[in-house]
Scaffold this motif. Structure first.
Motif, PDB file in Angstrom:
ATOM      1  N   LEU A 180       6.090  -7.814   5.987  1.00 50.20           N
ATOM      2  CA  LEU A 180       5.695  -6.321   6.218  1.00 50.20           C
ATOM      3  C   LEU A 180       6.421  -5.575   5.147  1.00 50.20           C
ATOM      4  O   LEU A 180       5.722  -4.902   4.475  1.00 50.20           O
ATOM      5  CB  LEU A 180       6.106  -5.930   7.602  1.00 50.20           C
ATOM      6  CG  LEU A 180       5.280  -6.275   8.632  1.00 50.20           C
ATOM      7  CD1 LEU A 180       5.819  -6.045   9.868  1.00 50.20           C
ATOM      8  CD2 LEU A 180       3.836  -5.453   8.390  1.00 50.20           C
ATOM      9  N   ARG A 181       7.908  -6.073   4.976  1.00 55.52           N
ATOM     10  CA  ARG A 181       8.490  -5.034   3.992  1.00 55.52           C
ATOM     11  C   ARG A 181       8.182  -5.275   2.600  1.00 55.52           C
ATOM     12  O   ARG A 181       8.023  -4.424   1.790  1.00 55.52           O
ATOM     13  CB  ARG A 181       9.920  -5.557   4.239  1.00 55.52           C
ATOM     14  CG  ARG A 181      11.111  -4.779   3.070  1.00 55.52           C
ATOM     15  CD  ARG A 181      11.045  -3.276   3.354  1.00 55.52           C
ATOM     16  NE  ARG A 181      11.837  -2.567   2.491  1.00 55.52           N
ATOM     17  CZ  ARG A 181      13.091  -2.165   2.660  1.00 55.52           C
ATOM     18  NH1 ARG A 181      13.790  -2.602   3.856  1.00 55.52           N
ATOM     19  NH2 ARG A 181      13.648  -1.476   1.708  1.00 55.52           N
ATOM     20  N   ALA A 182       7.785  -6.564   2.079  1.00 62.51           N
ATOM     21  CA  ALA A 182       7.308  -6.885   0.929  1.00 62.51           C
ATOM     22  C   ALA A 182       5.852  -6.134   0.546  1.00 62.51           C
ATOM     23  O   ALA A 182       5.762  -5.701  -0.410  1.00 62.51           O
ATOM     24  CB  ALA A 182       7.131  -8.287   0.593  1.00 62.51           C
ATOM     25  N   ARG A 183       4.971  -6.110   1.566  1.00 68.60           N
ATOM     26  CA  ARG A 183       3.784  -5.342   1.210  1.00 68.60           C
ATOM     27  C   ARG A 183       3.993  -3.822   1.289  1.00 68.60           C
ATOM     28  O   ARG A 183       3.441  -3.147   0.307  1.00 68.60           O
ATOM     29  CB  ARG A 183       2.878  -5.649   2.599  1.00 68.60           C
ATOM     30  CG  ARG A 183       1.511  -5.197   2.442  1.00 68.60           C
ATOM     31  CD  ARG A 183       0.737  -6.181   1.687  1.00 68.60           C
ATOM     32  NE  ARG A 183      -0.599  -5.439   1.406  1.00 68.60           N
ATOM     33  CZ  ARG A 183      -1.180  -4.792   0.449  1.00 68.60           C
ATOM     34  NH1 ARG A 183      -0.199  -4.472  -0.643  1.00 68.60           N
ATOM     35  NH2 ARG A 183      -2.289  -4.492   0.016  1.00 68.60           N
ATOM     36  N   ALA A 184       4.883  -3.454   1.941  1.00 66.64           N
ATOM     37  CA  ALA A 184       5.094  -2.000   1.969  1.00 66.64           C
ATOM     38  C   ALA A 184       5.773  -1.503   0.550  1.00 66.64           C
ATOM     39  O   ALA A 184       5.310  -0.658  -0.134  1.00 66.64           O
ATOM     40  CB  ALA A 184       5.860  -1.441   3.115  1.00 66.64           C
ATOM     41  N   ASP A 185       6.633  -2.360   0.141  1.00 67.60           N
ATOM     42  CA  ASP A 185       7.314  -1.884  -0.941  1.00 67.60           C
ATOM     43  C   ASP A 185       6.527  -2.043  -2.186  1.00 67.60           C
ATOM     44  O   ASP A 185       6.616  -1.187  -2.792  1.00 67.60           O
ATOM     45  CB  ASP A 185       8.667  -2.875  -1.138  1.00 67.60           C
ATOM     46  CG  ASP A 185       9.692  -2.595  -0.369  1.00 67.60           C
ATOM     47  OD1 ASP A 185       9.837  -1.286   0.400  1.00 67.60           O
ATOM     48  OD2 ASP A 185      10.659  -3.186  -0.126  1.00 67.60           O
ATOM     49  N   ALA A 186       5.830  -3.254  -2.232  1.00 67.89           N
ATOM     50  CA  ALA A 186       4.737  -3.382  -3.555  1.00 67.89           C
ATOM     51  C   ALA A 186       3.906  -2.216  -3.521  1.00 67.89           C
ATOM     52  O   ALA A 186       3.625  -1.869  -4.653  1.00 67.89           O
ATOM     53  CB  ALA A 186       4.126  -4.567  -3.454  1.00 67.89           C
ATOM     54  N   ALA A 187       3.190  -1.939  -2.317  1.00 65.89           N
ATOM     55  CA  ALA A 187       2.201  -0.893  -2.329  1.00 65.89           C
ATOM     56  C   ALA A 187       2.930   0.576  -2.837  1.00 65.89           C
ATOM     57  O   ALA A 187       2.309   1.229  -3.650  1.00 65.89           O
ATOM     58  CB  ALA A 187       1.514  -0.625  -0.888  1.00 65.89           C
ATOM     59  N   ALA A 188       3.983   0.946  -1.978  1.00 67.11           N
ATOM     60  CA  ALA A 188       4.704   2.129  -2.491  1.00 67.11           C
ATOM     61  C   ALA A 188       5.108   2.248  -4.057  1.00 67.11           C
ATOM     62  O   ALA A 188       4.822   3.094  -4.520  1.00 67.11           O
ATOM     63  CB  ALA A 188       5.871   2.132  -1.707  1.00 67.11           C
ATOM     64  N   TRP A 189       5.661   1.139  -4.640  1.00 65.27           N
ATOM     65  CA  TRP A 189       5.868   0.982  -5.932  1.00 65.27           C
ATOM     66  C   TRP A 189       4.694   1.300  -6.980  1.00 65.27           C
ATOM     67  O   TRP A 189       4.815   1.814  -8.099  1.00 65.27           O
ATOM     68  CB  TRP A 189       6.682  -0.272  -6.296  1.00 65.27           C
ATOM     69  CG  TRP A 189       8.114  -0.053  -5.486  1.00 65.27           C
ATOM     70  CD1 TRP A 189       8.765   0.613  -5.059  1.00 65.27           C
ATOM     71  CD2 TRP A 189       8.861  -1.454  -5.260  1.00 65.27           C
ATOM     72  NE1 TRP A 189       9.831   0.358  -4.284  1.00 65.27           N
ATOM     73  CE2 TRP A 189      10.056  -0.618  -4.577  1.00 65.27           C
ATOM     74  CE3 TRP A 189       8.756  -2.728  -5.605  1.00 65.27           C
ATOM     75  CZ2 TRP A 189      10.805  -1.834  -3.907  1.00 65.27           C
ATOM     76  CZ3 TRP A 189       9.702  -3.448  -5.059  1.00 65.27           C
ATOM     77  CH2 TRP A 189      10.962  -2.927  -4.252  1.00 65.27           C
ATOM     78  N   ARG A 190       3.481   1.022  -6.581  1.00 69.75           N
ATOM     79  CA  ARG A 190       2.248   1.063  -7.184  1.00 69.75           C
ATOM     80  C   ARG A 190       1.791   2.629  -6.997  1.00 69.75           C
ATOM     81  O   ARG A 190       0.565   2.787  -7.543  1.00 69.75           O
ATOM     82  CB  ARG A 190       1.380   0.030  -6.813  1.00 69.75           C
ATOM     83  CG  ARG A 190       1.738  -1.299  -7.371  1.00 69.75           C
ATOM     84  CD  ARG A 190       0.610  -2.344  -6.893  1.00 69.75           C
ATOM     85  NE  ARG A 190      -0.458  -2.126  -7.419  1.00 69.75           N
ATOM     86  CZ  ARG A 190      -1.774  -2.330  -7.209  1.00 69.75           C
ATOM     87  NH1 ARG A 190      -1.847  -2.720  -6.079  1.00 69.75           N
ATOM     88  NH2 ARG A 190      -2.654  -2.057  -7.770  1.00 69.75           N
TER      89      ARG A 190
END
Length: 441
Positions: A68-78
């Motif tokens: 969950l954290r990896a999915r959220a972080d990757a999307a936010a950074w994009r």
């Protein structure tokens, strides 16, 4: 997994990624290895693959904390807040933590939801508890960084600056501007005052403009802005014209999109101002990331000129990412196709048909106090105007740099030059320089 963790602790992130890939080839159902791989990929800049790997874990375990954290972080950074913000909220419902709440707050600030970011910060302060002193120090530093980001986005700002333009046809353009921006909740109000002075060996003409506008995030996947104002042209006589623009842009998953509608005065040269040329433009643009390495961008621009002329331009730019981490490097190919209904003789470049093919090189840099980019290209263009075919080599380049000189002062610079100028029918060779100072009040 132990070897991968050891490599991470030693700072060998690339080696850890290779180990995890090998592990997943033999054990594709190892959710812990895949979630860790998603985290490492996001930290390395491979944001598309990081999101894909995290989704594969979440398909099996919808509340897996690391995925969950990896999915959220990757999307936010994009910049994909339509994906990131709901995932952050799901993470916080099932795995509440101080660091996750701060990451969510940072995403809200980046998205422009300043009121929600303040609420998240207040909730963080009420619920904080620390297991160790090291955790207290780390989270306190992250909280202070979020407070600074929120303050910067919430503070009013004043911009003053100018642009200088010269071309081989003898056209000179000096632009002075002042802009004020005032956040009001999640809406950003702005006022722009601009003076454009143009001249060549035969004539001179000035344009005075004022625009009042606003910008806000409408939904998680759409930001909109609008501005209305007027431009007054002064030379042998004085004439005024209404101007305005409407922009909408967004990002969802691997797709970004934008729409621009604009009514403006064509103020690039004294000939254009003397002839009182105005234009109405509609631009549709989009970009798609097929992977972290392969991207495609495209634009369609339809322009209506006040001298009863029309043009259509199509631009396609496939790109290959050569370096994911900062500084980023991309190599691309750009194809332009431009057509006009007729040659009006009003002072702008209006070929029957133009085709241009260029090799592009892009580089970007993002540091805490320094941001910038370089764009270089070279290629060939072919066009026909008044029945005369022309083929020529073209080259161009631009560079921009933004430096935080202090907490309240930002320097913005940009230079551009080459021989692919569409502003005038004769002056293809040109250069342009911009300098702005932004004061955060």
């Amino acid at each position: 997994m132990d070897a991968a963790y050891q490599a991470i602790s030693e700072g060998r992130q690339a080696a850890a990624i290779r180990m995890l890939r090998d592990q997943l080839e033999q054990h594709p159902d190892d959710l812990e290895a895949r979630a860790l791989l998603a985290q490492l990929l996001s930290w390395s800049g491979a944001l598309v693959e990081a999101g894909d790997q995290a989704e594969r874990v979440l398909a099996r375990d919808p509340v897996h904390p690391e995925a969950l954290r990896a999915r959220a972080d990757a999307a936010a950074w994009r910049g994909d807040f339509a994906t990131a913000l709901p995932v952050y909220r799901r993470y916080l419902r099932h795995h509440p933590s101080a660091q996750a709440r701060l990451a969510y707050g940072n995403a809200l600030v980046a998205a422009g939801y300043l009121q929600r970011a303040r609420t998240t910060l207040d909730e963080f302060d009420l619920q904080r508890s620390w297991k160790t002193f090291e955790e207290f120090e780390r989270v306190t530093a992250e909280r202070q960084a979020l407070v600074r980001r929120l303050h910067r986005r919430s503070a009013p700002s004043l911009l003053v600056g100018g642009t200088r333009y010269r071309d081989s046809a003898g056209s000179r353009r000096n632009e002075s501007r002042a802009a004020f921006e005032q956040p009001l909740g999640d809406v950003r109000l702005n006022l722009l005052l601009e003076l454009v002075e143009t001249n060549d060996d035969q004539k001179s003409s000035d344009a005075h403009s004022a625009l009042l506008g606003a910008e806000a995030r409408v939904t998680d996947w759409l930001t909109a802005s609008a501005a209305l104002g007027a431009t007054e042209i002064r030379d042998d006589q004085i004439d005024g014209y209404p101007v305005g623009r409407l922009n909408a842009l967004g990002h969802f998953d691997n797709l970004d999109y934008r729409l621009r509608l604009e009514r403006n005065v064509f103020n690039e040269t004294p000939t254009l101002l003397t002839n009182r040329i105005r234009l109405s433009e509609m631009e549709l643009g989009s970009g798609y990331a097929f992977s972290d390495r392969l991207q495609l961008a495209g634009n369609l621009t339809r322009t209506r000129y006040s001298d009863d002329n029309d043009s259509t331009e199509v631009e396609l730019t496939p790109q290959v990412v050569l370096r994911l981490r900062d500084p980023g490097v991309r190599l691309g190919y750009r194809r332009n196709h431009l057509t006009f209904d007729r040659q009006s003789g009003s002072g702008y470049f209006d070929p029957d048909r133009l085709e241009a093919d260029r090799i592009m090189l892009f580089a970007t840099l993002f540091l805490p106090r320094l941001r910038g980019g370089v764009e270089l290209y070279a290629g060939q263009q072919r066009f026909s105007r008044f029945g005369e075919p022309v083929e020529q080599f073209i080259a161009d380049g631009s560079a921009r740099l933004e430096v935080d000189l202090g907490r309240h002062l930002v320097l913005q610079t940009e230079v551009e030059g080459g021989n692919f100028d569409l502003r005038t029918p004769e002056g293809f060779s040109y250069w342009m320089g911009t300098l702005n100072l932004v004061f955060r009040l």
